[in-house]
Motif scaffolding. Structure first.
Motif, PDB file in Angstrom:
ATOM      1  N   LEU A  69       0.797  -1.311  -0.169  1.00 56.06           N
ATOM      2  CA  LEU A  69      -0.031   0.060   0.123  1.00 56.06           C
ATOM      3  C   LEU A  69       0.734   1.192   0.002  1.00 56.06           C
ATOM      4  O   LEU A  69       0.538   2.265  -0.836  1.00 56.06           O
ATOM      5  CB  LEU A  69      -0.913  -0.171   1.193  1.00 56.06           C
ATOM      6  CG  LEU A  69      -1.997  -1.027   1.098  1.00 56.06           C
ATOM      7  CD1 LEU A  69      -2.895  -1.087   2.488  1.00 56.06           C
ATOM      8  CD2 LEU A  69      -3.329  -0.480   0.067  1.00 56.06           C
TER       9      LEU A  69
ATOM     10  N   LEU B 294      -5.909   5.891  -1.994  1.00 55.96           N
ATOM     11  CA  LEU B 294      -5.032   5.104  -1.567  1.00 55.96           C
ATOM     12  C   LEU B 294      -4.608   5.648  -0.369  1.00 55.96           C
ATOM     13  O   LEU B 294      -4.108   4.841   0.679  1.00 55.96           O
ATOM     14  CB  LEU B 294      -3.484   5.253  -2.565  1.00 55.96           C
ATOM     15  CG  LEU B 294      -3.765   4.568  -3.977  1.00 55.96           C
ATOM     16  CD1 LEU B 294      -2.797   5.070  -5.265  1.00 55.96           C
ATOM     17  CD2 LEU B 294      -3.804   2.965  -3.501  1.00 55.96           C
TER      18      LEU B 294
ATOM     19  N   SER C 298      -7.040   4.135   1.899  1.00 56.04           N
ATOM     20  CA  SER C 298      -6.759   2.647   2.272  1.00 56.04           C
ATOM     21  C   SER C 298      -5.707   2.281   3.051  1.00 56.04           C
ATOM     22  O   SER C 298      -5.585   1.429   4.105  1.00 56.04           O
ATOM     23  CB  SER C 298      -6.567   1.891   0.651  1.00 56.04           C
ATOM     24  OG  SER C 298      -7.727   2.071  -0.055  1.00 56.04           O
ATOM     25  N   LEU C 299      -4.561   3.065   2.837  1.00 58.68           N
ATOM     26  CA  LEU C 299      -3.243   2.813   3.693  1.00 58.68           C
ATOM     27  C   LEU C 299      -3.608   3.345   5.126  1.00 58.68           C
ATOM     28  O   LEU C 299      -3.394   2.512   5.966  1.00 58.68           O
ATOM     29  CB  LEU C 299      -2.300   3.847   3.247  1.00 58.68           C
ATOM     30  CG  LEU C 299      -0.908   3.898   4.264  1.00 58.68           C
ATOM     31  CD1 LEU C 299      -0.423   2.346   4.176  1.00 58.68           C
ATOM     32  CD2 LEU C 299       0.092   4.723   3.492  1.00 58.68           C
TER      33      LEU C 299
ATOM     34  N   TYR D 136      -5.950   0.402   6.559  1.00 59.55           N
ATOM     35  CA  TYR D 136      -5.460  -1.039   6.657  1.00 59.55           C
ATOM     36  C   TYR D 136      -4.445  -0.789   7.805  1.00 59.55           C
ATOM     37  O   TYR D 136      -4.310  -1.692   8.611  1.00 59.55           O
ATOM     38  CB  TYR D 136      -4.769  -1.258   5.333  1.00 59.55           C
ATOM     39  CG  TYR D 136      -4.238  -2.718   5.528  1.00 59.55           C
ATOM     40  CD1 TYR D 136      -5.211  -3.696   5.511  1.00 59.55           C
ATOM     41  CD2 TYR D 136      -2.970  -2.907   5.885  1.00 59.55           C
ATOM     42  CE1 TYR D 136      -4.748  -5.147   5.550  1.00 59.55           C
ATOM     43  CE2 TYR D 136      -2.414  -4.245   5.851  1.00 59.55           C
ATOM     44  CZ  TYR D 136      -3.416  -5.379   5.907  1.00 59.55           C
ATOM     45  OH  TYR D 136      -3.114  -6.740   6.099  1.00 59.55           O
TER      46      TYR D 136
END
Length: 142
Positions: A27, A47, A50-51, A54
């Motif tokens: 990621l 992104l 998402s990073l 996560y």
């Protein structure tokens, strides 16, 4: 250019944690590629989200692993996790709300923090797990 290259030396010997670390590296690299190639705001922002999401999920799982192990440095390690999440959230605010460009120093700081965290604090978990792992935590040799 890949910001972080996963190698076996980054493994801490706890398979679930190692797999999640590999995903974090993927990621971070995807985020770096999008930011350095100047891809659109929607992709970079997605992104980054998402990073961050996560990382939060991984940290919760890692903290559960530490708790199950009876890891003695859990509180300090948890504070380190909160610091990284705060940095990621700050980066997201700077980018999405304030329109700040993602710069190479920002990416290098993220790279440095992740690698140092894995090599330092997380490797200590692996060493502890090697001697104290209950049946509920699987372990492989690093």
């Amino acid at each position: 250019m890949t910001l972080i290259t996963w190698t076996d030396e980054l493994g801490i010997g706890v398979p679930e944690v190692d797999a999640q670390h590999q995903r974090l590296v993927e990621l971070v690299n995807a985020f770096d590629d999008a930011a350095t190639q100047g891809r659109g705001t929607r992709e970079i922002g997605g992104l980054l989200t998402s990073l961050t999401d996560y990382a939060v999920e991984h940290f919760a799982d890692e903290e559960t692993t530490m708790r199950n192990l009876g890891y003695p440095d859990l509180d300090r390690h948890t504070r380190l996790h909160r610091q990284l999440v705060a940095k990621l959230e700050d980066l997201r605010v700077q980018y999405e709300v304030n329109g700040r460009r993602i710069t190479r120093p920002m990416l290098e700081l993220l790279r440095y923090w992740l690698l140092e965290h894995i090599r330092g604090a997380d490797t200590a978990i692996g060493r502890y797990a090697a001697t104290a792992a209950p049946a509920s935590v699987s372990r492989t040799s690093p």
